[in-house]
Design a protein around this motif. Structure first.
Motif, mmCIF file in Angstrom:
data_model
loop_
_atom_site.group_PDB
_atom_site.id
_atom_site.type_symbol
_atom_site.label_atom_id
_atom_site.label_comp_id
_atom_site.label_asym_id
_atom_site.label_seq_id
_atom_site.Cartn_x
_atom_site.Cartn_y
_atom_site.Cartn_z
ATOM 1 N N ASN A 33 0.896 -1.151 0.000
ATOM 2 C CA ASN A 33 0.000 0.000 0.000
ATOM 3 C C ASN A 33 0.939 1.206 0.000
ATOM 4 O O ASN A 33 1.472 1.571 1.051
ATOM 5 C CB ASN A 33 -0.907 0.002 1.234
ATOM 6 N N ALA A 34 1.195 1.766 -1.173
ATOM 7 C CA ALA A 34 2.264 2.766 -1.291
ATOM 8 C C ALA A 34 1.831 3.956 -2.131
ATOM 9 O O ALA A 34 0.881 3.890 -2.904
ATOM 10 C CB ALA A 34 3.501 2.122 -1.908
ATOM 11 N N ARG A 35 2.592 5.016 -1.961
ATOM 12 C CA ARG A 35 2.362 6.268 -2.674
ATOM 13 C C ARG A 35 3.722 6.919 -2.914
ATOM 14 O O ARG A 35 4.641 6.763 -2.104
ATOM 15 C CB ARG A 35 1.482 7.170 -1.805
ATOM 16 N N THR A 36 3.847 7.651 -4.001
ATOM 17 C CA THR A 36 5.070 8.391 -4.282
ATOM 18 C C THR A 36 4.760 9.881 -4.211
ATOM 19 O O THR A 36 3.781 10.340 -4.811
ATOM 20 C CB THR A 36 5.622 8.018 -5.679
ATOM 21 N N ARG A 66 5.569 -4.208 7.604
ATOM 22 C CA ARG A 66 6.602 -3.170 7.683
ATOM 23 C C ARG A 66 6.098 -1.853 7.108
ATOM 24 O O ARG A 66 5.224 -1.835 6.248
ATOM 25 C CB ARG A 66 7.832 -3.583 6.885
ATOM 26 N N LEU A 67 6.755 -0.783 7.542
ATOM 27 C CA LEU A 67 6.545 0.551 6.970
ATOM 28 C C LEU A 67 7.857 0.986 6.344
ATOM 29 O O LEU A 67 8.935 0.575 6.793
ATOM 30 C CB LEU A 67 6.135 1.533 8.061
ATOM 31 N N GLN A 68 7.766 1.840 5.315
ATOM 32 C CA GLN A 68 9.005 2.293 4.688
ATOM 33 C C GLN A 68 8.842 3.627 3.981
ATOM 34 O O GLN A 68 7.754 4.004 3.557
ATOM 35 C CB GLN A 68 9.518 1.249 3.689
ATOM 36 N N ILE A 69 9.965 4.341 3.919
ATOM 37 C CA ILE A 69 10.106 5.538 3.077
ATOM 38 C C ILE A 69 11.395 5.325 2.307
ATOM 39 O O ILE A 69 12.475 5.237 2.904
ATOM 40 C CB ILE A 69 10.192 6.842 3.892
ATOM 41 N N GLY A 70 11.282 5.231 0.986
ATOM 42 C CA GLY A 70 12.470 4.963 0.179
ATOM 43 C C GLY A 70 13.147 3.701 0.676
ATOM 44 O O GLY A 70 12.504 2.671 0.867
ATOM 45 N N GLY A 71 14.445 3.765 0.947
ATOM 46 C CA GLY A 71 15.190 2.614 1.444
ATOM 47 C C GLY A 71 15.144 2.450 2.951
ATOM 48 O O GLY A 71 15.725 1.518 3.494
ATOM 49 N N ASN A 72 14.482 3.352 3.652
ATOM 50 C CA ASN A 72 14.352 3.259 5.109
ATOM 51 C C ASN A 72 13.164 2.366 5.444
ATOM 52 O O ASN A 72 12.027 2.705 5.122
ATOM 53 C CB ASN A 72 14.127 4.643 5.725
ATOM 54 N N VAL A 73 13.429 1.233 6.096
ATOM 55 C CA VAL A 73 12.389 0.243 6.385
ATOM 56 C C VAL A 73 12.334 -0.027 7.882
ATOM 57 O O VAL A 73 13.365 -0.205 8.528
ATOM 58 C CB VAL A 73 12.664 -1.077 5.621
ATOM 59 N N SER A 74 11.115 -0.055 8.423
ATOM 60 C CA SER A 74 10.951 -0.329 9.851
ATOM 61 C C SER A 74 11.185 -1.804 10.145
ATOM 62 O O SER A 74 11.161 -2.652 9.256
ATOM 63 C CB SER A 74 9.539 0.070 10.305
ATOM 64 N N VAL A 120 13.254 9.902 9.795
ATOM 65 C CA VAL A 120 13.949 11.161 9.547
ATOM 66 C C VAL A 120 14.568 11.031 8.155
ATOM 67 O O VAL A 120 15.190 10.009 7.845
ATOM 68 C CB VAL A 120 15.053 11.412 10.598
ATOM 69 N N LEU A 121 14.411 12.051 7.326
ATOM 70 C CA LEU A 121 14.984 12.032 5.980
ATOM 71 C C LEU A 121 16.253 12.872 5.935
ATOM 72 O O LEU A 121 16.279 13.983 6.468
ATOM 73 C CB LEU A 121 13.979 12.561 4.959
ATOM 74 N N GLY A 122 17.268 12.364 5.272
ATOM 75 C CA GLY A 122 18.537 13.084 5.144
ATOM 76 C C GLY A 122 18.474 14.207 4.128
ATOM 77 O O GLY A 122 19.220 15.180 4.223
ATOM 78 N N GLN A 123 17.587 14.062 3.138
ATOM 79 C CA GLN A 123 17.463 15.121 2.128
ATOM 80 C C GLN A 123 16.055 15.132 1.561
ATOM 81 O O GLN A 123 15.349 14.129 1.589
ATOM 82 C CB GLN A 123 18.477 14.934 1.014
ATOM 83 N N SER A 124 15.648 16.286 1.070
ATOM 84 C CA SER A 124 14.341 16.423 0.425
ATOM 85 C C SER A 124 14.386 15.712 -0.926
ATOM 86 O O SER A 124 15.446 15.588 -1.545
ATOM 87 C CB SER A 124 14.008 17.898 0.213
ATOM 88 N N GLY A 125 13.231 15.237 -1.370
ATOM 89 C CA GLY A 125 13.174 14.583 -2.672
ATOM 90 C C GLY A 125 11.882 13.818 -2.848
ATOM 91 O O GLY A 125 10.983 13.871 -2.008
ATOM 92 N N THR A 126 11.794 13.116 -3.947
ATOM 93 C CA THR A 126 10.633 12.292 -4.244
ATOM 94 C C THR A 126 10.879 10.894 -3.687
ATOM 95 O O THR A 126 11.898 10.271 -3.995
ATOM 96 C CB THR A 126 10.377 12.235 -5.760
#
Length: 137
Positions: A33-36, A66-74, A120-126
């Motif tokens: 279940n994802a969104r960009t 699991r939850l994730q943002i980009g390569g960051n995975v819980s 926490v994100l290291g940089q802004s982006g898509t």
């Protein structure tokens, strides 16, 4: 007319079908279940919460959730889900300097299950962000 070539083609096809049916099915695929969307590395309270939702039919069994943002995975949470159709909703809520993400799976007649974490994100982006259910059967 040669009966050896014409009288029994259906038997060969049926035998092949029976042999194929005996092969075990592979494990179910991971569901997402994802969104960009564009995310800032400096989120703040008061920024809009983003959500994505879907309906999903699941088989009975244990799942790694699991939850994730980009390569960051819980870290995975193990959960048993009964067979049925679920409402699946994932939300990303900006906080001061981090994102709070929460996810629910809800089947009619049952208590909803929930998981959450912070990123926490290291940089802004898509980024593609969301949740995954990985069947363990």
């Amino acid at each position: 007319m040669d009966l050896r070539k014409t009288a029994f083609p259906g038997i060969a096809a049926a035998a092949a079908t029976i042999m194929l049916a005996a092969v075990p099915a592979s494990a179910a695929s991971t569901a997402y279940n994802a969104r960009t969307s564009y995310l800032t590395a400096s989120p703040a309270v008061g920024m809009a919460t983003s959500c994505t939702a879907r309906s999903i039919a699941l088989s009975s069994g244990s799942y790694d959730w699991r939850l994730q943002i980009g390569g960051n995975v819980s870290t995975a949470r193990s959960i048993y889900l009964a067979a049925g159709t679920y409402s699946w909703k994932t939300c990303l809520q900006p906080q001061d300097g981090y994102y709070y993400m929460y996810d629910t799976v809800d089947k009619a007649g049952s208590e909803p299950a929930a998981i959450n974490t912070s990123f926490v994100l290291g940089q802004s982006g898509t980024y593609t962000w969301g949740a995954q259910l990985d069947p363990k059967f």
